[in-house]
Design an enzyme around this catalytic site. Sequence first.
Site, PDB file in Angstrom:
ATOM      1  N   CYS A 102       0.851  -5.855   6.467  1.00 35.58           N
ATOM      2  CA  CYS A 102       1.232  -4.289   7.149  1.00 35.58           C
ATOM      3  C   CYS A 102       2.272  -4.476   7.943  1.00 35.58           C
ATOM      4  O   CYS A 102       1.991  -5.146   8.942  1.00 35.58           O
ATOM      5  CB  CYS A 102       0.110  -3.589   7.343  1.00 35.58           C
ATOM      6  SG  CYS A 102       0.485  -1.815   7.886  1.00 35.58           S
ATOM      7  N   LYS A 143      -3.290 -10.859   1.324  1.00 32.32           N
ATOM      8  CA  LYS A 143      -2.241 -10.202   1.067  1.00 32.32           C
ATOM      9  C   LYS A 143      -1.126 -10.022   2.099  1.00 32.32           C
ATOM     10  O   LYS A 143      -1.343  -9.924   3.337  1.00 32.32           O
ATOM     11  CB  LYS A 143      -2.683  -8.725   0.600  1.00 32.32           C
ATOM     12  CG  LYS A 143      -1.549  -7.885   0.142  1.00 32.32           C
ATOM     13  CD  LYS A 143      -1.877  -6.733  -0.336  1.00 32.32           C
ATOM     14  CE  LYS A 143      -0.988  -5.690  -0.869  1.00 32.32           C
ATOM     15  NZ  LYS A 143      -0.073  -4.985   0.119  1.00 32.32           N
TER      16      LYS A 143
HETATM   17  C1  LIG Z   1       0.991   4.819   1.774  1.00 28.91           C
HETATM   18  C2  LIG Z   1       0.595   3.558   1.604  1.00 28.91           C
HETATM   19  C3  LIG Z   1      -0.288   2.932   2.331  1.00 28.91           C
HETATM   20  C4  LIG Z   1      -0.390   1.617   2.068  1.00 28.91           C
HETATM   21  N1  LIG Z   1      -1.633   1.002   2.785  1.00 28.91           N
HETATM   22  C5  LIG Z   1      -1.812  -0.487   2.565  1.00 28.91           C
HETATM   23  C6  LIG Z   1      -2.944  -0.948   3.024  1.00 28.91           C
HETATM   24  O1  LIG Z   1      -3.990  -0.185   3.489  1.00 28.91           O
HETATM   25  N2  LIG Z   1      -3.225  -2.483   2.786  1.00 28.91           N
HETATM   26  C7  LIG Z   1      -2.083  -3.112   2.160  1.00 28.91           C
HETATM   27  O2  LIG Z   1      -2.259  -4.311   2.030  1.00 28.91           O
HETATM   28  N3  LIG Z   1      -0.966  -2.454   1.737  1.00 28.91           N
HETATM   29  C8  LIG Z   1      -0.598  -1.205   1.984  1.00 28.91           C
HETATM   30  N4  LIG Z   1       0.470  -0.638   1.391  1.00 28.91           N
HETATM   31  C9  LIG Z   1       1.420  -1.340   0.698  1.00 28.91           C
HETATM   32  C10 LIG Z   1       1.155  -1.585  -0.743  1.00 28.91           C
HETATM   33  O3  LIG Z   1      -0.196  -2.097  -1.127  1.00 28.91           O
HETATM   34  C11 LIG Z   1       2.133  -2.289  -1.538  1.00 28.91           C
HETATM   35  O4  LIG Z   1       2.087  -3.604  -1.027  1.00 28.91           O
HETATM   36  C12 LIG Z   1       3.724  -2.008  -1.262  1.00 28.91           C
HETATM   37  O5  LIG Z   1       3.484  -0.395  -1.590  1.00 28.91           O
HETATM   38  C13 LIG Z   1       4.390  -2.396  -2.507  1.00 28.91           C
HETATM   39  O6  LIG Z   1       3.977  -2.383  -3.726  1.00 28.91           O
HETATM   40  P1  LIG Z   1       4.561  -1.010  -4.788  1.00 28.91           P
HETATM   41  O7  LIG Z   1       6.030  -1.151  -4.753  1.00 28.91           O
HETATM   42  O8  LIG Z   1       3.970  -1.231  -6.103  1.00 28.91           O
HETATM   43  O9  LIG Z   1       4.132   0.330  -4.102  1.00 28.91           O
HETATM   44  C14 LIG Z   1       0.492   0.761   1.436  1.00 28.91           C
HETATM   45  C15 LIG Z   1       1.605   1.344   0.971  1.00 28.91           C
HETATM   46  C16 LIG Z   1       1.867   2.556   1.008  1.00 28.91           C
HETATM   47  C17 LIG Z   1       2.949   3.157   0.385  1.00 28.91           C
END
Ligand SMILES: Cc1cc2nc3c(=O)[nH]c(=O)nc-3n(C[C@H](O)[C@H](O)[C@H](O)COP(=O)(O)O)c2cc1C
Length: 314
Positions: A102, A143
């Site tokens: 994060c 992660k």
């Molecule tokens: C609103 C939001 C909240 C997120 N919260 C977390 C979280 O709590 N833990 C985490 O590992 N990643 C978090 N992420 C990252 C996502 O798990 C992911 O790694 C990121 O969105 C990229 O993947 P995508 O392109 O499929 O969305 C968050 C992303 C978004 C958009």
Amino acid sequence: MSFLESLPKPFFVLAPMDDVTDSVFRQIVADCAPPDFYVTEFVNVDGLQSPGRPKLIKKLQFTKKEKPIIAQLWGLKPENFYKTTKEVVEMGFDGVDINMGCPVKTVIKNGACAALINNRELAGEIIDAVKQGAGSALPVSVKTRVGFTTVDMSWIELLLTKKLNMLSIHGRTAKQLSKVPADWDLIGQAREMRDSLCPSTLIVGNGDVKNRAHGQELAEKYQLDGVMIGRGIFDDPFVFSKDSPWASYGKNQKIELYKKHIELFAKTWKKGEYRFESLRKFCKVYISDFDGAHELRAKFMEAPNSQEALELLG
Ligand SMILES: Cc1cc2nc3c(=O)[nH]c(=O)nc-3n(C[C@H](O)[C@H](O)[C@H](O)COP(=O)(O)O)c2cc1C
């Protein structure tokens, strides 16, 4: 044997998204088209092991429908990771994931999550504490991203020496936030490193996956074990389906699904554990691509609570 070993290849995971993928939304996704497993929103172990616990414990709530499910932890103190992991075992989770990716300022300014990429000693201690807490009961995963300010595959190398059960890699650095396309070649490189350094660690790719077919294609190209989809769920709640019906859903079907989501939210979070406002994030998911959607969304954004939102949707 952990559940991870009996999954299909590639397997599909709903990415953790704070204030989005709570127990309620995971149940909605489960009813539409379930992934192979779920991950909770990230929950702070230092907060959980403090008087602030009652405010955070909601993030570890789940139902049978959301199984298998992995608890995602973040924080700074290895002893709190250890204690929380022990609790997570008791709660019936299927695994523990550590958030080392994060990039949000308020989180990294204290040295947590993606900032651990620059503090490898503490990162190692945290992993060891979680592994100790999990014992042989649960698989342990991380992660992360491919670097902090610049791409740094020595970070991935270090993680691979920790003999994790699974490593999920978002193909961007922390500095890049989500501003550039995810680099899947780097995820492929990580998989090659895995093959020589720790063949037992499952590699999951993450970043910009649009749907299941897209994920399948990337997993095959880079020979990955699994694919994680986050924001793709906003474009299609059936994103994990092999044959999504979403494009043919009309206004009434979309609104019925939103109502189901709101009703379950009101029933589950009776004590206001999550604020009603968090449901507004889903407006664009359900109220889109039909005549009058724009106007209905504008009205919905003004509804102050679940009851009025449901009345508005009719
Ligand atoms: C609103 C939001 C909240 C997120 N919260 C977390 C979280 O709590 N833990 C985490 O590992 N990643 C978090 N992420 C990252 C996502 O798990 C992911 O790694 C990121 O969105 C990229 O993947 P995508 O392109 O499929 O969305 C968050 C992303 C978004 C958009």
